[in-house]
Enzyme design. Structure first.
Site, PDB file in Angstrom:
ATOM      1  N   CYS A   9      -5.002  -2.824   2.994  1.00 57.45           N
ATOM      2  CA  CYS A   9      -4.833  -2.786   4.327  1.00 57.45           C
ATOM      3  C   CYS A   9      -6.052  -2.916   5.107  1.00 57.45           C
ATOM      4  CB  CYS A   9      -4.289  -1.261   4.488  1.00 57.45           C
ATOM      5  SG  CYS A   9      -3.483  -1.182   6.112  1.00 57.45           S
ATOM      6  N   ASN A  68      -6.874   6.469  -1.921  1.00 59.26           N
ATOM      7  CA  ASN A  68      -5.840   5.397  -1.667  1.00 59.26           C
ATOM      8  C   ASN A  68      -5.982   4.163  -2.569  1.00 59.26           C
ATOM      9  OD1 ASN A  68      -4.085   3.400  -0.444  1.00 59.26           O
ATOM     10  ND2 ASN A  68      -4.619   3.897   1.383  1.00 59.26           N
ATOM     11  N   ASN A 110      -0.033  -0.931   5.477  1.00 58.69           N
ATOM     12  CA  ASN A 110       0.892  -0.160   6.427  1.00 58.69           C
ATOM     13  C   ASN A 110       0.417  -0.420   7.845  1.00 58.69           C
ATOM     14  OD1 ASN A 110       3.135   1.913   4.844  1.00 58.69           O
ATOM     15  ND2 ASN A 110       1.480   1.293   3.616  1.00 58.69           N
ATOM     16  N   LYS A 151      -9.544   2.205  -2.022  1.00 56.69           N
ATOM     17  CA  LYS A 151      -9.726   1.624  -0.792  1.00 56.69           C
ATOM     18  C   LYS A 151     -11.023   1.994  -0.147  1.00 56.69           C
ATOM     19  CE  LYS A 151      -7.444   1.353   3.754  1.00 56.69           C
ATOM     20  NZ  LYS A 151      -5.953   1.663   4.452  1.00 56.69           N
ATOM     21  N   GLU A 181      -6.153   8.908   7.297  1.00 54.22           N
ATOM     22  CA  GLU A 181      -6.809   8.553   6.009  1.00 54.22           C
ATOM     23  C   GLU A 181      -8.028   8.906   5.697  1.00 54.22           C
ATOM     24  OE1 GLU A 181      -5.100   3.996   6.474  1.00 54.22           O
ATOM     25  OE2 GLU A 181      -5.732   4.331   4.477  1.00 54.22           O
ATOM     26  N   GLU A 204       0.709  -1.211   0.071  1.00 51.59           N
ATOM     27  CA  GLU A 204      -0.117  -0.083  -0.027  1.00 51.59           C
ATOM     28  C   GLU A 204       1.077   1.111   0.045  1.00 51.59           C
ATOM     29  OE1 GLU A 204      -1.630   0.715   3.881  1.00 51.59           O
ATOM     30  OE2 GLU A 204      -3.597   2.032   3.069  1.00 51.59           O
TER      31      GLU A 204
HETATM   32  N1  ING Z   1      -3.424   0.526   8.615  1.00 52.05           N
HETATM   33  C1  ING Z   1      -4.060  -0.441   9.729  1.00 52.05           C
HETATM   34  C2  ING Z   1      -4.701  -1.410   9.270  1.00 52.05           C
HETATM   35  O1  ING Z   1      -5.709  -1.729   9.059  1.00 52.05           O
HETATM   36  C3  ING Z   1      -5.120  -0.511  11.668  1.00 52.05           C
HETATM   37  C4  ING Z   1      -4.980   0.540  10.671  1.00 52.05           C
HETATM   38  C5  ING Z   1      -4.311  -0.999  12.409  1.00 52.05           C
HETATM   39  C6  ING Z   1      -6.435  -0.644  12.157  1.00 52.05           C
HETATM   40  C7  ING Z   1      -4.564  -1.849  13.530  1.00 52.05           C
HETATM   41  C8  ING Z   1      -6.880  -1.322  13.191  1.00 52.05           C
HETATM   42  C9  ING Z   1      -6.051  -1.921  14.004  1.00 52.05           C
HETATM   43  O2  ING Z   1      -3.835  -2.298   9.073  1.00 52.05           O
HETATM   44  C10 ING Z   1      -4.265   0.978   7.561  1.00 52.05           C
HETATM   45  N2  ING Z   1      -3.385   1.866   6.666  1.00 52.05           N
HETATM   46  O3  ING Z   1      -5.139   0.695   7.353  1.00 52.05           O
END
Ligand code: ING
Length: 311
Positions: free
Chosen positions: A172, A110, A197, A127, A146, A47
Site C-alpha cells: 500500500c 501489516n 486499501n 510494511k 495504522e 493488503e
Molecule cells: N492507504 C493509503 C495509501 O497509501 C493514503 C493511505 C491514501 C496515503 C491517500 C496518502 C494518500 O494508499 C494505506 N493503507 O496505506
C-alpha cells in the site's frame, strides 16, 4: 526467448466486519480456482485480504484488536489457501494482519507473504511506511490508525527467486515512496506485488481527492519503468464499512504501460500473460544500475540554498 508468467491480480470487493475468516477464505479460494481455470500461475491478493480494513475505525479494546490479526499463519481457517495452492499448482501473494511473538513480546505487523505453486511460503515482508495517525480523530468520516495498530516492519524489502523470476513485495503506502521500488530494483526484482486499501477521500487534504486514481497510477507506473520491472497493484475496492475505496487494480509492464486494469469495484480478476524477459532492455540498457548509477555522488544531503556558487 519469452519467459511467460500468467498472473491474476485478484481485486477484492468490500469485506464485511462481520464476515468470518472461513467465509472470506472461501471467497479467496474461489478466486484461486477461477484464476487457475483461466491459466494463471500466480494470484495476487490485496493488503489485509482476510478482513475489513480495521485501521479505518477506532478500537480501544485489545481483545477486539487482536481478533483482526492472525496469530498462526497458516491456521486452520487459512490452511485452505495453502491446500488450494498445492492442489491447483498456483502461487499466491496475500496481505494480512500478523501477530508475532518476537524479542519476548507480542508485536503486530501489516504483513505480506509470497507462496509458491507447492503451497510453501517463500517470502515475507512487513510494511515499512505506515500512513495515517495514532490519535482518534472523531471529526473525520473515517480513521487511518495504522500507526496505532501496527509496528513498522522489521524485515527488509526482499526479493526471491520463484515462479521463474525474481519477485518482490511491498504494501500500500510503500508504493508512494520511490525508495521502495528502487530498493526492490536494486534487489533485482523483475516483478513487484503490492496490495492496497486506498480511500478515495483524504480527510486531511480533500483537495487531493480528485487525484487519488492518478497518484496511484503515477506511483505504480513510475516504479515499474524506473526499475525495469513488472508491477501488480491489487485493490480492496468499493465501499467497505462506509469507506469508499478506489479500485484500479492493474498490471504494469516494465515500460510503465498499464497492460490490464479492473473496471469494477468488486471481486474481479485482472489476468495477463507477462513476459518476464521484457525487463531486459530496461535493466540492461535504460537502467543499467551497475554502469550508469552514481551512488558515490548521491549525497551528502546539504542545504545548498545559501551556498556560494562555485566560481
Ligand atoms: N492507504 C493509503 C495509501 O497509501 C493514503 C493511505 C491514501 C496515503 C491517500 C496518502 C494518500 O494508499 C494505506 N493503507 O496505506
Amino acid at each position: 526467448m519469452p519467459r511467460y508468467l500468467t498472473i491474476a491480480a485478484a481485486q477484492s470487493g468490500p469485506i464485511s466486519r462481520t464476515a468470518s475468516r472461513a467465509e472470506t477464505v472461501a471467497r479467496l479460494v474461489e478466486q484461486m480456482r477461477d484464476a487457475r481455470s483461466r491459466g494463471a500461475e500466480l494470484i495476487v491478493f490485496t493488503e489485509c485480504a482476510l478482513t475489513a480494513f480495521f485501521p479505518h475505525w477506532w478500537i480501544d479494546d485489545e481483545a477486539e484488536l487482536d481478533s483482526w490479526f492472525e496469530r498462526d499463519f497458516p491456521s486452520p481457517a487459512t490452511q485452505p489457501l495453502f491446500d488450494a495452492a498445492a492442489e491447483l499448482g498456483i502461487g499466491f501473494c496475500l496481505g494480512y494482519a500478523e501477530i508475532a511473538f518476537e524479542a519476548g513480546r507480542k508485536r503486530r505487523f501489516n504483513t505480506s507473504v509470497l507462496v509458491d505453486q507447492t503451497g510453501r511460503i517463500v517470502g515475507k515482508y512487513r510494511k515499512l511506511h505506515l500512513p495515517g495517525h495514532e490519535d482518534h480523530r472523531p471529526h473525520n468520516p473515517f480513521q487511518n490508525l495504522e500507526k496505532r495498530y501496527f509496528e513498522v516492519g522489521n524485515l527488509p524489502l526482499g526479493t526471491w527467486r520463484t515462479l521463474g523470476g525474481i519477485v518482490g513485495m511491498c504494501i500500500c503506502n510503500d508504493r508512494r515512496w520511490p525508495e521502495t521500488f528502487r530498493m526492490l530494483g536494486l534487489g533485482g526484482a523483475e516483478l513487484v506485488l503490492v496490495g492496497y486499501n486506498t480511500p478515495d477521500h483524504i480527510p486531511e487534504h480533500p483537495e487531493m481527492d480528485h487525484l487519488v486514481d492518478f497518484h496511484n497510477r503515477l506511483c505504480l507506473q513510475a516504479g515499474a519503468y524506473q526499475n525495469g520491472c513488472w508491477v501488480v497493484g491489487v485493490a480492496k475496492a468499493g465501499t467497505e464499512e462506509g469507506v469508499s475505496q478506489m479500485g484500479q487494480t492493474s498490471i504494469i509492464a516494465p515500460s510503465g504501460e498499464a497492460v490490464a486494469m479492473s473496471s469494477t469495484l468488486g471481486d474481479e480478476l485482472v489476468i495477463h500473460r507477462c513476459d518476464l524477459d521484457l525487463v531486459k532492455p530496461y535493466k540492461e540498457y535504460i537502467w543499467n544500475f551497475a554502469r550508469n548509477r552514481r551512488p558515490e555522488f548521491y549525497g551528502p544531503i546539504t542545504d545548498q540554498a545559501d551556498a556560494t556558487p562555485p566560481q
